[in-house]
Design a protein around this motif. Structure first.
Motif, PDB file in Angstrom:
ATOM      1  N   HIS A 223      -9.837   0.809  -8.520  1.00 40.05           N
ATOM      2  CA  HIS A 223      -9.830   0.314  -9.901  1.00 40.05           C
ATOM      3  C   HIS A 223      -9.841   1.448 -10.933  1.00 40.05           C
ATOM      4  N   PHE A 224      -9.977   2.667 -10.455  1.00 37.50           N
ATOM      5  CA  PHE A 224     -10.004   3.827 -11.346  1.00 37.50           C
ATOM      6  C   PHE A 224      -8.706   4.624 -11.301  1.00 37.50           C
ATOM      7  N   LEU A 225      -7.807   4.254 -10.402  1.00 36.74           N
ATOM      8  CA  LEU A 225      -6.587   5.034 -10.186  1.00 36.74           C
ATOM      9  C   LEU A 225      -5.336   4.203 -10.482  1.00 36.74           C
ATOM     10  N   PRO A 226      -4.260   4.839 -10.980  1.00 36.22           N
ATOM     11  CA  PRO A 226      -2.993   4.126 -11.217  1.00 36.22           C
ATOM     12  C   PRO A 226      -2.401   3.639  -9.901  1.00 36.22           C
ATOM     13  N   LYS A 227      -1.611   2.584  -9.977  1.00 33.17           N
ATOM     14  CA  LYS A 227      -1.018   2.027  -8.763  1.00 33.17           C
ATOM     15  C   LYS A 227      -0.036   2.990  -8.110  1.00 33.17           C
ATOM     16  N   GLU A 228       0.422   4.007  -8.867  1.00 32.38           N
ATOM     17  CA  GLU A 228       1.337   5.013  -8.309  1.00 32.38           C
ATOM     18  C   GLU A 228       0.596   6.124  -7.573  1.00 32.38           C
ATOM     19  N   THR A 229      -0.730   6.147  -7.681  1.00 35.25           N
ATOM     20  CA  THR A 229      -1.531   7.237  -7.115  1.00 35.25           C
ATOM     21  C   THR A 229      -2.094   6.857  -5.753  1.00 35.25           C
ATOM     22  N   THR A 230      -2.021   7.782  -4.818  1.00 39.35           N
ATOM     23  CA  THR A 230      -2.598   7.600  -3.489  1.00 39.35           C
ATOM     24  C   THR A 230      -3.902   8.391  -3.404  1.00 39.35           C
ATOM     25  N   GLU A 233      -7.765   8.789   1.088  1.00 34.83           N
ATOM     26  CA  GLU A 233      -7.716   8.002   2.323  1.00 34.83           C
ATOM     27  C   GLU A 233      -6.370   7.320   2.516  1.00 34.83           C
ATOM     28  N   GLY A 234      -5.396   7.646   1.638  1.00 34.16           N
ATOM     29  CA  GLY A 234      -4.063   7.087   1.778  1.00 34.16           C
ATOM     30  C   GLY A 234      -3.872   5.716   1.169  1.00 34.16           C
ATOM     31  N   LYS A 235      -4.822   5.273   0.355  1.00 31.59           N
ATOM     32  CA  LYS A 235      -4.730   3.963  -0.284  1.00 31.59           C
ATOM     33  C   LYS A 235      -4.357   4.142  -1.758  1.00 31.59           C
ATOM     34  N   THR A 236      -3.601   3.191  -2.269  1.00 30.81           N
ATOM     35  CA  THR A 236      -3.114   3.313  -3.641  1.00 30.81           C
ATOM     36  C   THR A 236      -4.051   2.634  -4.621  1.00 30.81           C
ATOM     37  N   GLY A 237      -3.974   3.114  -5.875  1.00 29.10           N
ATOM     38  CA  GLY A 237      -4.760   2.514  -6.935  1.00 29.10           C
ATOM     39  C   GLY A 237      -4.196   1.174  -7.352  1.00 29.10           C
ATOM     40  N   ARG A 238      -4.896   0.512  -8.280  1.00 30.03           N
ATOM     41  CA  ARG A 238      -4.475  -0.808  -8.738  1.00 30.03           C
ATOM     42  C   ARG A 238      -4.218  -0.875 -10.238  1.00 30.03           C
ATOM     43  N   ARG A 239      -4.462   0.203 -10.938  1.00 31.59           N
ATOM     44  CA  ARG A 239      -4.314   0.145 -12.389  1.00 31.59           C
ATOM     45  C   ARG A 239      -2.834   0.104 -12.770  1.00 31.59           C
ATOM     46  N   GLY A 275     -19.382   9.105  -7.705  1.00 25.62           N
ATOM     47  CA  GLY A 275     -19.010   9.018  -6.301  1.00 25.62           C
ATOM     48  C   GLY A 275     -18.297   7.711  -6.038  1.00 25.62           C
ATOM     49  N   LEU A 276     -17.065   7.782  -5.562  1.00 23.93           N
ATOM     50  CA  LEU A 276     -16.287   6.603  -5.194  1.00 23.93           C
ATOM     51  C   LEU A 276     -15.880   6.768  -3.734  1.00 23.93           C
ATOM     52  N   PHE A 277     -16.623   6.145  -2.838  1.00 24.24           N
ATOM     53  CA  PHE A 277     -16.517   6.451  -1.422  1.00 24.24           C
ATOM     54  C   PHE A 277     -15.560   5.547  -0.654  1.00 24.24           C
ATOM     55  N   GLU A 278     -15.040   4.527  -1.300  1.00 23.28           N
ATOM     56  CA  GLU A 278     -14.066   3.644  -0.664  1.00 23.28           C
ATOM     57  C   GLU A 278     -13.111   3.120  -1.723  1.00 23.28           C
ATOM     58  N   SER A 279     -11.934   2.707  -1.278  1.00 28.06           N
ATOM     59  CA  SER A 279     -10.995   2.081  -2.192  1.00 28.06           C
ATOM     60  C   SER A 279     -11.568   0.778  -2.733  1.00 28.06           C
ATOM     61  N   SER A 280     -12.173  -0.017  -1.870  1.00 20.14           N
ATOM     62  CA  SER A 280     -12.844  -1.248  -2.294  1.00 20.14           C
ATOM     63  C   SER A 280     -14.337  -1.068  -2.039  1.00 20.14           C
ATOM     64  N   HIS A 281     -14.971  -2.021  -1.382  1.00 13.70           N
ATOM     65  CA  HIS A 281     -16.395  -1.899  -1.084  1.00 13.70           C
ATOM     66  C   HIS A 281     -16.622  -0.809  -0.038  1.00 13.70           C
ATOM     67  N   MET A 282     -17.815  -0.231  -0.047  1.00 12.01           N
ATOM     68  CA  MET A 282     -18.178   0.693   1.013  1.00 12.01           C
ATOM     69  C   MET A 282     -18.295  -0.063   2.336  1.00 12.01           C
ATOM     70  N   LYS A 283     -18.273   0.671   3.424  1.00  9.25           N
ATOM     71  CA  LYS A 283     -18.333   0.056   4.754  1.00  9.25           C
ATOM     72  C   LYS A 283     -19.694  -0.592   4.980  1.00  9.25           C
ATOM     73  N   TYR A 284     -19.697  -1.629   5.812  1.00 11.83           N
ATOM     74  CA  TYR A 284     -20.968  -2.136   6.308  1.00 11.83           C
ATOM     75  C   TYR A 284     -21.685  -1.009   7.051  1.00 11.83           C
ATOM     76  N   GLU A 285     -23.005  -1.054   7.044  1.00 17.12           N
ATOM     77  CA  GLU A 285     -23.781  -0.008   7.696  1.00 17.12           C
ATOM     78  C   GLU A 285     -23.408   0.126   9.176  1.00 17.12           C
ATOM     79  N   TYR A 286     -23.180  -0.975   9.862  1.00 13.34           N
ATOM     80  CA  TYR A 286     -22.834  -0.923  11.281  1.00 13.34           C
ATOM     81  C   TYR A 286     -21.515  -0.188  11.510  1.00 13.34           C
ATOM     82  N   ASP A 287     -20.620  -0.242  10.544  1.00  3.96           N
ATOM     83  CA  ASP A 287     -19.292   0.354  10.675  1.00  3.96           C
ATOM     84  C   ASP A 287     -19.166   1.688   9.946  1.00  3.96           C
ATOM     85  N   ARG A 288     -20.250   2.158   9.346  1.00  7.24           N
ATOM     86  CA  ARG A 288     -20.175   3.293   8.429  1.00  7.24           C
ATOM     87  C   ARG A 288     -19.801   4.599   9.133  1.00  7.24           C
TER      88      ARG A 288
END
Length: 495
Positions: A223-230, A233-239, A275-288
């Motif tokens: 949500h902080f990055l333009p949709k043209e930006t990767t 982690e290789g994921k694109t923004g949504r702005r 600190g923005l540690f994931e594209s969406s929500h951070m990982k569940y603790e079990y999967d972190r």
């Protein structure tokens, strides 16, 4: 009857005046349960309220953790430690001040996280799906924002020259963390909003650049990055507006970290930190993997914010307890709940109760339920074992329902694990599966539910608040959720 009553009175008199003398000769006096109960009273008698101004306030919010979910977390944590589980005590459960909290919104019996978090940050209840707007604001009506904007606790303490921080395992633009800094007519306007209004990510950028927010750690990078930006982690923004808010925030002097390695390298000297540690929500603790735990983020934030001699306000959310409940996955609910408890323990370790008010609570509960009658020590994420009439621990016999099949301890009133399955003709029919203990305790297992829903729902029941530190004794009884703000407010302004 009269003779028995008189004898009882004489016996009580004979026990003596002091509490110790009164109980020493009781047949139960040698029981550990009896001694433990007395020690609780002794501790409460020795407890003295801390009635002086708080330098710091930490508000912990375990999203979706009501009384039931907290019970499951407590038992699971204890069983992980080798206990039977029920006797376990979570770090915040030792706090001397406790209240039940009513969570409804002004227009909703079953609450949403946006107005519940907003109530705790402004002192007034709010409308479903709105954040920090007065009761005349209308959902999704951008034109009603300006005249209904409320002043937040973060803004108040910022004007007192205190620092302000936010931590969440959810997106930083999600409802609960956003309530620290945002004012919006719709909680889902995370990276875009109607003309004339500001999206939530842009509000965080503005808050950091103005000095209102000093530390912000969580997910939501997209949500902080333009949709043209990767991103890294290789994921694109949504702005869609082309703005790179991370660049704007760092241009204002803030540090930016995005994984556990960069987080470890961050300066915790009071320099603003994003600190923005994931594209969406951070990982569940079990999967972190590759990102800090909630306790580690708590340590980072307290270290940095403590450099301000005037103190700080820090809101810490265990956001994914809620998401695992929505998914009907009790295992991840409780593992994230334990991670939340560890974050509370870290905050206790790092602060002085004479100067820091800590409140631990939730925004709402879920439609979680617990089956009976299970023996002591039954695995809380597993199937129900029977009660052993001669021992303490459960029998090894699974309890069955009237259909002859065993059942899990934890279930939900609705959710993706519904026993009712949609048929080709559109009707719903169902039959419970015949589970093994191994299947029920698999981390991927989705709990059995009654009503079919793709996402399990919140519930309207009360949650708990625990408090320690300056003016924590103001917490008690059954309160409206917005009272939490007023406790925090009094603590930082008391003479």
């Amino acid at each position: 009857m009269l003779r028995n009553t008189a004898a009882f009175a004489l016996a009580l008199t004979a026990l003596g005046a002091s509490a110790n003398a009164q109980t020493a000769d009781l047949p139960q006096a040698g029981s550990a349960w009896f001694a433990d109960g007395k020690s609780v009273i002794d501790a409460r008698l020795a407890q003295q309220p801390i009635a002086k101004r708080a330098k710091n306030v930490i508000l912990f919010v375990a999203d979706g953790m009501g009384v039931g979910t907290n019970f499951a977390i407590r038992v699971f944590d204890g069983q992980q430690k080798g206990m039977l589980g029920e006797e376990n005590v979570l770090p915040y459960e030792t706090f001397p001040n406790v209240a039940l909290v009513k969570t409804y919104n002004i227009n909703a019996q079953t609450p949403d996280s946006a107005p519940t978090a907003g109530a705790m940050n402004t002192g007034v209840k709010q409308r479903f799906n709105l954040i920090n707007l007065g009761e005349n604001a209308i959902t999704k009506d951008c034109s009603t924002e300006a005249d209904n904007a409320l002043t937040t606790f973060g803004e108040i303490v910022h004007d007192m020259d205190k620092s302000v921080g936010i931590i969440s395992t959810a997106r930083l633009t999600h409802a609960t963390p956003a309530a620290v800094y945002a004012k919006t007519a719709y909680r889902n306007w995370e990276d875009s909003a109607p003309e004339g209004c500001m999206d939530i990510a842009s509000q965080l950028a503005a808050a950091m650049n103005s000095g209102l927010i000093d530390v912000a750690l969580g997910g939501g990078r997209r949500h902080f990055l333009p949709k043209e930006t990767t991103d890294p982690e290789g994921k694109t923004g949504r702005r869609k507006d082309g703005k790179d808010l991370v660049a704007e925030i760092t241009a204002g002097g803030a540090q930016y970290v995005y994984d556990d390695e960069t987080a470890r390298a961050a300066k915790l000297d009071g320099t603003p930190l994003l600190g923005l540690f994931e594209s969406s929500h951070m990982k569940y603790e079990y999967d972190r993997t590759g990102e800090p735990s909630l306790a580690e983020m708590t340590e980072m934030a307290i270290t940095s914010l403590s450099t301000n001699a005037n103190g700080y306000y820090l809101e810490i959310e265990g956001g994914r307890v809620d998401h695992a409940n929505h998914a009907g996955n009790a295992f991840r609910t409780v593992t994230d709940g334990v991670a939340f408890a560890e974050a509370v323990a870290k905050a206790i370790e790092m602060t002085d109760e004479q100067e820091t008010l800590i409140i631990v609570t939730a925004d709402h509960e879920h439609s979680i339920a617990f089956n009976g009658y299970c023996g002591r020590g039954t695995p809380i994420t597993g199937l129900c074992y029977g009660v052993d009439d001669q021992g303490v621990k459960h029998s090894d016999e699974l309890v069955t329902a009237d259909d002859g099949k065993p059942y899990p301890v934890i279930g939900y009133l609705n959710g993706p694990g519904s026993v009712l399955v949609k048929q080709e003709d559109g009707s719903y029919k169902g039959e419970r599966p015949d589970l093994t203990q191994e299947q029920a305790m698999d981390p991927e297992y989705v709990q059995q539910a009654l009503l079919p829903k793709s996402s399990e729902s919140h519930s309207a029941e009360d949650v708990v608040a625990w408090a320690k530190g300056p003016y924590a004794h103001l917490l008690g009884g059954t309160i409206e959720q917005n009272v939490i703000f007023h406790i925090m407010m009094h603590a930082v302004t008391a003479e």
